[in-house]
Design a protein around this motif. Sequence first.
Motif, PDB file in Angstrom:
ATOM      1  N   GLY A   1       1.166   3.860   5.162  1.00 21.40           N
ATOM      2  CA  GLY A   1       1.823   2.628   4.486  1.00 21.40           C
ATOM      3  C   GLY A   1       1.661   1.210   4.836  1.00 21.40           C
ATOM      4  O   GLY A   1       0.832   0.986   5.751  1.00 21.40           O
TER       5      GLY A   1
ATOM      6  N   SER B   1       5.795   4.308   5.777  1.00 23.25           N
ATOM      7  CA  SER B   1       5.850   3.939   4.409  1.00 23.25           C
ATOM      8  C   SER B   1       7.090   3.104   3.901  1.00 23.25           C
ATOM      9  O   SER B   1       8.041   2.788   4.670  1.00 23.25           O
TER      10      SER B   1
ATOM     11  N   ASP C   1       5.225   1.961  -1.500  1.00 21.41           N
ATOM     12  CA  ASP C   1       4.382   3.211  -1.015  1.00 21.41           C
ATOM     13  C   ASP C   1       4.959   4.461  -1.828  1.00 21.41           C
ATOM     14  O   ASP C   1       4.212   5.277  -2.283  1.00 21.41           O
TER      15      ASP C   1
END
Length: 416
Positions: free
Chosen positions: A319, A237, A241
């Motif tokens: 992500g 991520s 995100d």
Amino acid sequence: MKLLYDIGLTAYKSALKLAAPFNQKAKLMLQGREHQLERLQEALRGHKAPVVWFHCASLGEFEQGRPVIEAFREEFPAYKVLLTFFSPSGYEVRKNYTGADYIAYLPLDSASNARRFLDVVQPKLAVFVKYEFWHYYLQELQQQRVPALSISAIFRQEQVFFKPYGEFYRNILRRFTHVYTQNQSSLQLLQSIHITQASVAGDTRFDRVLQTAASVKQIPLVEAFVQQQPVFMIGSSWPADIDVLLPLIQKYRASIKFIIAPHEVQEQGIVQLMKALGGKAVRFSKTTAADAPQQDVLVIDNVGMLSSLYRYGTYAYVGGAFGKGLHNTLEAAVFGLPLFFGPKYEKFQEAKDLVALQCAFPIQDAEELLAAFEQVHLEAGARQKITDTEKRYVKKQAGATKRIIADMKSLIKEIA
């Protein structure tokens, strides 16, 4: 176009030198290449075994090439394996990889570097993974009559190879002995520019994730945290995100465990993430098996665990697709997890396939994520249907490594 290529390489080298005092990645790239060839020459001194050279840009490409590297070693034990990286994110993580005999940074592309590198290494075969198309190295390989393969290659219509002004780059592709593409559309694009030494082999990442799933590591601290509850895994991520995920996390953290493995694990970023999460969130490095079960969110503040973490997931968010592009979805897909990710996924064939199969759900914002998640989470049987479909898909796509190695056998016989 060659002039622009050379100017770009010179500008890149200058930018690295300027950035090195302030940027750790640039610093590592420069330091890692200092006296690189001298060290490699010393390591190879006195070794009479033939060498095969594998090159990967970074960590993702390494994971893609790894099944072929390991299958090659098993099939041809008399050969030594040299593995090179372009980026520190590959070299620094895998510099102790036991599947290669020598591991190094690839010197920056230039006529002199390519000539000296090949004179030192004297490879019998060169294998480039996915996107690696270096003019001078491929030119020198061709001149020295060393076969060069491109594996898991994927092409798109908008790339420079397929533009009217792309002849210089098309000539780079023509220097490969063979190009193994991930899919039929890539092969058709190559054929449209008269690249005929190509075939569809598939994506070796499918072989890799199946290997990983079969030998996945147990992580006792994570098992203590999970406590047999549903788990929403968040892999690779970025802050963009997390912004989209926070409403879902806040709504469900009392009934679902969340594990977050950020793409970057620098201290400042981890601290900011912990502040945004609040509540019962804890870092992996700062908890214990006794304390972890009382937490709602576990933040992984190290690298190298993600592929094993997905085994604990019930759902997964991958992500990168709100930034430069989606990260590896197959590490989660191999476990049959319903997938969620941002809008920038069109460059990734497996992501498009999973969306078409209704196993993955691209979203634009937090509201869409929540709606997509609840559609799967609350509908009886929806998750199991996705799991079954996804696992069948991954298994069906496997086999690229065997196809490539079969061709390598013939090639090795010719050059032996």
